[in-house]
Design a protein around this motif. Structure first.
Motif, PDB file in Angstrom:
ATOM      1  N   GLN A   1     -49.149 114.228  13.992  1.00 38.17           N
ATOM      2  CA  GLN A   1     -50.831 114.078  13.630  1.00 38.17           C
ATOM      3  C   GLN A   1     -51.343 112.776  13.980  1.00 38.17           C
ATOM      4  OE1 GLN A   1     -51.397 114.513   9.307  1.00 38.17           O
ATOM      5  NE2 GLN A   1     -51.634 116.426   9.181  1.00 38.17           N
ATOM      6  N   VAL A   2     -50.404 111.714  13.807  1.00 37.54           N
ATOM      7  CA  VAL A   2     -50.681 110.538  14.491  1.00 37.54           C
ATOM      8  C   VAL A   2     -50.974 110.619  15.938  1.00 37.54           C
ATOM      9  CG1 VAL A   2     -50.084 108.028  14.378  1.00 37.54           C
ATOM     10  CG2 VAL A   2     -49.890 109.277  12.422  1.00 37.54           C
ATOM     11  N   ASN A   3     -50.093 111.033  16.516  1.00 42.00           N
ATOM     12  CA  ASN A   3     -49.871 111.140  17.813  1.00 42.00           C
ATOM     13  C   ASN A   3     -50.874 111.938  18.594  1.00 42.00           C
ATOM     14  OD1 ASN A   3     -47.717 109.341  18.281  1.00 42.00           O
ATOM     15  ND2 ASN A   3     -46.127 110.951  18.264  1.00 42.00           N
ATOM     16  N   ASP A   4     -51.117 113.164  17.881  1.00 38.52           N
ATOM     17  CA  ASP A   4     -52.217 113.897  18.456  1.00 38.52           C
ATOM     18  C   ASP A   4     -53.711 113.275  18.257  1.00 38.52           C
ATOM     19  OD1 ASP A   4     -50.542 115.989  18.868  1.00 38.52           O
ATOM     20  OD2 ASP A   4     -51.064 117.251  17.068  1.00 38.52           O
TER      21      ASP A   4
ATOM     22  N   LYS B   1     -59.368 109.089   7.788  1.00 39.46           N
ATOM     23  CA  LYS B   1     -57.989 110.198   7.201  1.00 39.46           C
ATOM     24  C   LYS B   1     -57.200 109.892   8.501  1.00 39.46           C
ATOM     25  CE  LYS B   1     -60.747 113.908   5.085  1.00 39.46           C
ATOM     26  NZ  LYS B   1     -61.343 115.010   5.500  1.00 39.46           N
ATOM     27  N   ALA B   2     -57.272 109.400   9.503  1.00 40.53           N
ATOM     28  CA  ALA B   2     -56.046 109.256  10.635  1.00 40.53           C
ATOM     29  C   ALA B   2     -55.432 108.047  10.278  1.00 40.53           C
ATOM     30  CB  ALA B   2     -56.729 109.340  11.986  1.00 40.53           C
ATOM     31  N   MET B   3     -56.240 107.053   9.573  1.00 33.25           N
ATOM     32  CA  MET B   3     -55.655 105.758   9.506  1.00 33.25           C
ATOM     33  C   MET B   3     -54.633 106.002   8.081  1.00 33.25           C
ATOM     34  SD  MET B   3     -55.257 102.301  10.082  1.00 33.25           S
ATOM     35  CE  MET B   3     -56.697 102.015  11.047  1.00 33.25           C
ATOM     36  N   ILE B   4     -55.142 106.650   6.993  1.00 34.58           N
ATOM     37  CA  ILE B   4     -54.284 106.822   5.939  1.00 34.58           C
ATOM     38  C   ILE B   4     -53.020 107.471   6.372  1.00 34.58           C
ATOM     39  CG2 ILE B   4     -54.326 108.290   3.859  1.00 34.58           C
ATOM     40  CD1 ILE B   4     -57.521 107.770   3.499  1.00 34.58           C
ATOM     41  N   VAL B   5     -53.173 108.597   7.296  1.00 36.01           N
ATOM     42  CA  VAL B   5     -51.696 109.245   7.693  1.00 36.01           C
ATOM     43  C   VAL B   5     -50.867 108.397   8.271  1.00 36.01           C
ATOM     44  CG1 VAL B   5     -50.845 110.835   9.090  1.00 36.01           C
ATOM     45  CG2 VAL B   5     -53.019 111.488   7.599  1.00 36.01           C
ATOM     46  N   TRP B   6     -51.679 107.382   9.162  1.00 35.39           N
ATOM     47  CA  TRP B   6     -50.759 106.473   9.913  1.00 35.39           C
ATOM     48  C   TRP B   6     -50.163 105.518   9.117  1.00 35.39           C
ATOM     49  CZ3 TRP B   6     -52.132 101.244  10.992  1.00 35.39           C
ATOM     50  CH2 TRP B   6     -51.273 100.430  12.054  1.00 35.39           C
ATOM     51  N   LEU B   7     -50.766 105.070   7.981  1.00 39.01           N
ATOM     52  CA  LEU B   7     -50.137 104.197   6.984  1.00 39.01           C
ATOM     53  C   LEU B   7     -49.103 104.779   6.071  1.00 39.01           C
ATOM     54  CD1 LEU B   7     -53.495 102.169   6.029  1.00 39.01           C
ATOM     55  CD2 LEU B   7     -51.674 101.300   7.434  1.00 39.01           C
ATOM     56  N   ARG B   8     -49.497 105.987   5.818  1.00 37.84           N
ATOM     57  CA  ARG B   8     -48.354 106.718   5.100  1.00 37.84           C
ATOM     58  C   ARG B   8     -47.056 106.946   5.849  1.00 37.84           C
ATOM     59  NH1 ARG B   8     -51.481 110.708   2.709  1.00 37.84           N
ATOM     60  NH2 ARG B   8     -51.264 111.888   4.641  1.00 37.84           N
ATOM     61  N   CYS B   9     -47.125 106.963   7.279  1.00 37.22           N
ATOM     62  CA  CYS B   9     -45.851 107.095   7.945  1.00 37.22           C
ATOM     63  C   CYS B   9     -45.272 105.764   8.062  1.00 37.22           C
ATOM     64  CB  CYS B   9     -46.365 107.514   9.528  1.00 37.22           C
ATOM     65  SG  CYS B   9     -46.884 109.125   9.833  1.00 37.22           S
ATOM     66  N   ILE B  10     -46.047 104.783   8.108  1.00 39.53           N
ATOM     67  CA  ILE B  10     -45.318 103.460   8.243  1.00 39.53           C
ATOM     68  C   ILE B  10     -44.766 103.102   6.735  1.00 39.53           C
ATOM     69  CG2 ILE B  10     -45.887 101.105   8.164  1.00 39.53           C
ATOM     70  CD1 ILE B  10     -48.124 101.532  10.237  1.00 39.53           C
ATOM     71  N   ASP B  11     -45.175 103.470   5.808  1.00 40.09           N
ATOM     72  CA  ASP B  11     -44.748 103.440   4.432  1.00 40.09           C
ATOM     73  C   ASP B  11     -43.333 104.258   4.161  1.00 40.09           C
ATOM     74  OD1 ASP B  11     -44.475 102.573   1.724  1.00 40.09           O
ATOM     75  OD2 ASP B  11     -44.771 104.702   1.193  1.00 40.09           O
ATOM     76  N   LYS B  12     -43.389 105.217   4.754  1.00 37.63           N
ATOM     77  CA  LYS B  12     -42.202 106.303   4.759  1.00 37.63           C
ATOM     78  C   LYS B  12     -41.027 105.664   5.475  1.00 37.63           C
ATOM     79  CE  LYS B  12     -44.482 110.567   3.627  1.00 37.63           C
ATOM     80  NZ  LYS B  12     -44.488 112.072   4.097  1.00 37.63           N
ATOM     81  N   MET B  13     -41.312 105.121   6.780  1.00 39.87           N
ATOM     82  CA  MET B  13     -40.233 104.547   7.489  1.00 39.87           C
ATOM     83  C   MET B  13     -39.710 103.310   7.054  1.00 39.87           C
ATOM     84  SD  MET B  13     -41.737 105.350  11.715  1.00 39.87           S
ATOM     85  CE  MET B  13     -43.578 105.103  11.403  1.00 39.87           C
ATOM     86  N   VAL B  14     -40.629 102.557   6.408  1.00 42.01           N
ATOM     87  CA  VAL B  14     -40.126 101.328   5.573  1.00 42.01           C
ATOM     88  C   VAL B  14     -39.164 101.683   4.559  1.00 42.01           C
ATOM     89  CG1 VAL B  14     -40.764  99.267   4.266  1.00 42.01           C
ATOM     90  CG2 VAL B  14     -42.025  99.913   6.629  1.00 42.01           C
ATOM     91  N   THR B  15     -39.460 102.861   3.854  1.00 35.79           N
ATOM     92  CA  THR B  15     -38.607 103.296   2.812  1.00 35.79           C
ATOM     93  C   THR B  15     -37.392 103.736   3.270  1.00 35.79           C
ATOM     94  OG1 THR B  15     -40.802 103.847   1.310  1.00 35.79           O
ATOM     95  CG2 THR B  15     -38.901 104.617   0.785  1.00 35.79           C
ATOM     96  N   MET B  16     -37.414 104.475   4.434  1.00 35.58           N
ATOM     97  CA  MET B  16     -36.139 104.991   4.875  1.00 35.58           C
ATOM     98  C   MET B  16     -35.355 104.071   5.386  1.00 35.58           C
ATOM     99  SD  MET B  16     -37.753 108.132   6.878  1.00 35.58           S
ATOM    100  CE  MET B  16     -36.458 109.131   7.422  1.00 35.58           C
TER     101      MET B  16
END
Length: 51
Positions: A10-13, A34-49
């Protein structure tokens, strides 16, 4: 992991059509937020991983 990849898609699209190549004009603030929220959620998931 699949959820992260789906959100990254979604972020890339969004980036490819609204930011980098501007196929579609970005004139909707709600869509941008909405796109910014998805982007930040991705960053959070990557940091958590990575932790």
């Amino acid at each position: 992991m699949a959820a992260l990849y789906a959100e990254l898609r979604q972020v890339n699209d969004f980036r490819n059509t609204r930011v980098a190549h501007i196929e579609t004009k970005l004139d909707n603030a709600e869509e941008a937020w909405k796109a910014m929220i998805v982007w930040l959620r991705c960053i959070d998931k990557m940091v958590t991983m990575a932790s």
